[in-house]
Structures are given as C-alpha cells and as structure tokens.
Scaffold this motif. Structure first.
Motif, PDB file in Angstrom:
ATOM      1  N   LEU A  69      49.402  34.010  31.001  1.00  0.00           N
ATOM      2  CA  LEU A  69      48.504  35.092  30.612  1.00  0.00           C
ATOM      3  C   LEU A  69      47.123  34.539  30.264  1.00  0.00           C
ATOM      4  N   LEU A  70      47.080  33.356  29.672  1.00  0.00           N
ATOM      5  CA  LEU A  70      45.797  32.736  29.360  1.00  0.00           C
ATOM      6  C   LEU A  70      45.001  32.485  30.645  1.00  0.00           C
ATOM      7  N   THR A  71      45.684  32.075  31.703  1.00  0.00           N
ATOM      8  CA  THR A  71      45.018  31.886  32.996  1.00  0.00           C
ATOM      9  C   THR A  71      44.451  33.204  33.510  1.00  0.00           C
ATOM     10  N   TYR A  72      45.221  34.268  33.378  1.00  0.00           N
ATOM     11  CA  TYR A  72      44.741  35.600  33.784  1.00  0.00           C
ATOM     12  C   TYR A  72      43.511  35.992  32.981  1.00  0.00           C
ATOM     13  N   ARG A  73      43.533  35.771  31.683  1.00  0.00           N
ATOM     14  CA  ARG A  73      42.401  36.171  30.847  1.00  0.00           C
ATOM     15  C   ARG A  73      41.161  35.335  31.148  1.00  0.00           C
ATOM     16  N   LYS A  74      41.347  34.059  31.468  1.00  0.00           N
ATOM     17  CA  LYS A  74      40.199  33.237  31.877  1.00  0.00           C
ATOM     18  C   LYS A  74      39.594  33.800  33.154  1.00  0.00           C
ATOM     19  N   ASN A  75      40.435  34.230  34.073  1.00  0.00           N
ATOM     20  CA  ASN A  75      39.963  34.833  35.317  1.00  0.00           C
ATOM     21  C   ASN A  75      39.158  36.090  35.050  1.00  0.00           C
ATOM     22  N   GLN A  76      39.517  36.842  34.021  1.00  0.00           N
ATOM     23  CA  GLN A  76      38.836  38.095  33.713  1.00  0.00           C
ATOM     24  C   GLN A  76      37.461  37.878  33.083  1.00  0.00           C
ATOM     25  N   VAL A  77      37.346  36.876  32.218  1.00  0.00           N
ATOM     26  CA  VAL A  77      36.073  36.680  31.499  1.00  0.00           C
ATOM     27  C   VAL A  77      35.104  35.762  32.245  1.00  0.00           C
ATOM     28  N   GLU A  78      35.615  34.960  33.156  1.00  0.00           N
ATOM     29  CA  GLU A  78      34.772  33.957  33.812  1.00  0.00           C
ATOM     30  C   GLU A  78      33.561  34.522  34.554  1.00  0.00           C
ATOM     31  N   PRO A  79      33.679  35.628  35.327  1.00  0.00           N
ATOM     32  CA  PRO A  79      32.495  36.114  36.051  1.00  0.00           C
ATOM     33  C   PRO A  79      31.337  36.485  35.135  1.00  0.00           C
ATOM     34  N   LYS A  80      31.617  37.128  34.025  1.00  0.00           N
ATOM     35  CA  LYS A  80      30.552  37.536  33.108  1.00  0.00           C
ATOM     36  C   LYS A  80      29.899  36.331  32.451  1.00  0.00           C
ATOM     37  N   ILE A  81      30.716  35.365  32.046  1.00  0.00           N
ATOM     38  CA  ILE A  81      30.172  34.171  31.393  1.00  0.00           C
ATOM     39  C   ILE A  81      29.400  33.321  32.390  1.00  0.00           C
ATOM     40  N   LYS A  82      29.886  33.237  33.596  1.00  0.00           N
ATOM     41  CA  LYS A  82      29.160  32.507  34.642  1.00  0.00           C
ATOM     42  C   LYS A  82      27.795  33.130  34.886  1.00  0.00           C
ATOM     43  N   ALA A  83      27.726  34.463  34.914  1.00  0.00           N
ATOM     44  CA  ALA A  83      26.444  35.144  35.120  1.00  0.00           C
ATOM     45  C   ALA A  83      25.486  34.839  33.981  1.00  0.00           C
ATOM     46  N   GLN A  84      25.998  34.785  32.768  1.00  0.00           N
ATOM     47  CA  GLN A  84      25.152  34.445  31.629  1.00  0.00           C
ATOM     48  C   GLN A  84      24.633  33.011  31.746  1.00  0.00           C
ATOM     49  N   ARG A  85      25.507  32.111  32.146  1.00  0.00           N
ATOM     50  CA  ARG A  85      25.080  30.713  32.302  1.00  0.00           C
ATOM     51  C   ARG A  85      23.993  30.589  33.357  1.00  0.00           C
ATOM     52  N   LYS A  86      24.134  31.304  34.467  1.00  0.00           N
ATOM     53  CA  LYS A  86      23.120  31.243  35.518  1.00  0.00           C
ATOM     54  C   LYS A  86      21.785  31.820  35.037  1.00  0.00           C
ATOM     55  N   ALA A  87      21.858  32.886  34.236  1.00  0.00           N
ATOM     56  CA  ALA A  87      20.632  33.472  33.708  1.00  0.00           C
ATOM     57  C   ALA A  87      19.938  32.506  32.747  1.00  0.00           C
ATOM     58  N   ALA A  88      20.721  31.851  31.904  1.00  0.00           N
ATOM     59  CA  ALA A  88      20.152  30.864  30.987  1.00  0.00           C
ATOM     60  C   ALA A  88      19.565  29.690  31.765  1.00  0.00           C
ATOM     61  N   GLU A  89      20.273  29.266  32.792  1.00  0.00           N
ATOM     62  CA  GLU A  89      19.838  28.142  33.630  1.00  0.00           C
ATOM     63  C   GLU A  89      18.508  28.442  34.306  1.00  0.00           C
TER      64      GLU A  89
END
Length: 232
Positions: free
Chosen positions: A95-115
C-alpha cells in the motif's frame, strides 16, 4: 483500471493538468479528447489500450468473485494490495508503494517548478529549466571554442541585457544550477516517502536548498505550490 463488474477499462489515458500528470482509465476516449481540447490548462493527451500483464491477469482472476469495489480491485491488480484493510487482500508494504505512486506526480511538478526558478549569481538570474540549462551549456561551449573571456552582451532570465559578463560567471551559475537541481531531486524523493507515509503535507513542502539565495526562495510560495483545485 478495473470496473465494478471486474473487467478492465478499455483505455489508459494520460494528460497534464498544468504541470501535474494525470492518469485515468475509461471506455470513452472521446470524453477526454473533448475535455483536453476545451481546457487550456490540460495538455499532452495520450491514449493507449489497457493490456494486463500475466501477473495482473492472475490477480484479477483471484479476486473476481470476492465482491471488491472497482477501486480496490484496481489497486490490487496494479499493486498487489487493496486500499481497504478488511478485504483479505491488504498488504501494508504494498500500500505504501501505491501511495507513493499517487503523490509522486504532484511533488515532481513542484520540484520542477522550484528548479525552473534557477539561481542568482553575481547579481544575474539564470533560470534552471531544461531549455535554459541547454542554452547555457551551448553558450559556454561556444565561448570555449572561441577563446572568449567574456560575453559582450548577455540576456539574463529576466529579459535584461548585460554587458561584459565573464564566462567564468556563467560557468559558475551553471554549476550552481546543477548543485541545486541535485538537492531538489533529493528533497523530492524524501517528500514522496514522507507524504506517502502521512508524515508530510503536499500543500506545505519546503523546497529550500543550500544553493539558494533570497531572490529565488522568496518566490517559492507563489510559484511552487499547486492549488487544491488541481486535485482529481
């Protein structure tokens, strides 16, 4: 991925909602074609047929008559666990793997914006997005080939023209951008883990790094954090 009648949807549909990747499953591709066509913040639509792997077919066969919801069945077929804990098919680690899959796109977008905000070096801002990193590399290569100690005219990332910018300053800025990008990617990994475990709020992540300066980090709250309206 799986409907309530325990059959797979026909299509896997991917698109970007601003900078956040969304993945949906549907039998109606035209709905999403119209949706993306009507809304300017949606883009890069990709539609592909759903094809279950051998393992996914086995998982679906095992739960077909268990009375699971389409959601729990979808999570189980993809990740080997249901989200509900009372199904007999729950696995906390998976389930932790599933939840990482769910939050990763939003966090990745934030990282790219900060970058993309980049760095300020010697009073000049250098954006950190991929196209500008490439442009900086090409400019430095040209300067090295031509034996140039300075750029006679330099257009910075705020659109201002600068005279006599040392090549060494541009090289130092590109190095700082790379260091900052590495630190941001490390933060991304940490935040995905913490958010999946319920230890961090994706609406309140701090993207500061040791390679920032005040002129860049002050913009984070305005640039990086998506609004709740982007949630699906």
């Amino acid at each position: 991925m799986i409907k309530d009648d325990m059959t797979p949807y026909t299509y896997r549909i991917r698109f970007f909602d601003d900078d956040v990747e969304r993945i949906k499953y549907s039998d109606d591709r035209r709905y999403y074609e119209r949706l993306v066509g009507l809304h300017g913040h949606l883009s890069d639509l990709r539609v592909e047929a759903v094809t279950l792997t051998t393992e996914q077919k086995q998982r679906l066969g095992a739960i077909k008559d268990e009375g699971l919801s389409g959601h729990d069945a979808s999570v189980y077929v993809r990740f080997g666990t249901t989200e509900s804990e009372d199904t007999g098919y729950f696995d906390a680690d998976k389930l932790l793997t599933y939840r990482k899959n769910q939050v990763e796109p939003k966090i990745k977008a934030q990282r790219k914006a900060a970058e993309a905000l980049g760095v300020v070096s010697s009073g000049i801002r250098y954006a950190g997005d991929p196209s500008n990193r490439q442009a900086l590399s090409e400019a430095l290569m040209a300067a090295e080939d031509g034996g140039m100690p300075t750029f006679d005219t330099w257009k910075d990332s705020d659109g201002e023209y600068r005279a006599d910018v040392p090549v060494s300053d541009v090289r130092a800025a590109l190095r700082q951008i790379g260091q900052r990008r590495g630190a941001l990617m490390e933060l991304e990994g940490q935040y995905v883990m913490q958010s999946a475990a319920g230890e961090a709020d994706t609406e309140d992540l701090d993207w500061s790094t040791p390679f920032d300066d005040g002129g860049v980090t002050m913009k984070y709250s305005k640039v990086v954090k998506p609004t709740k309206s982007k949630e699906s």
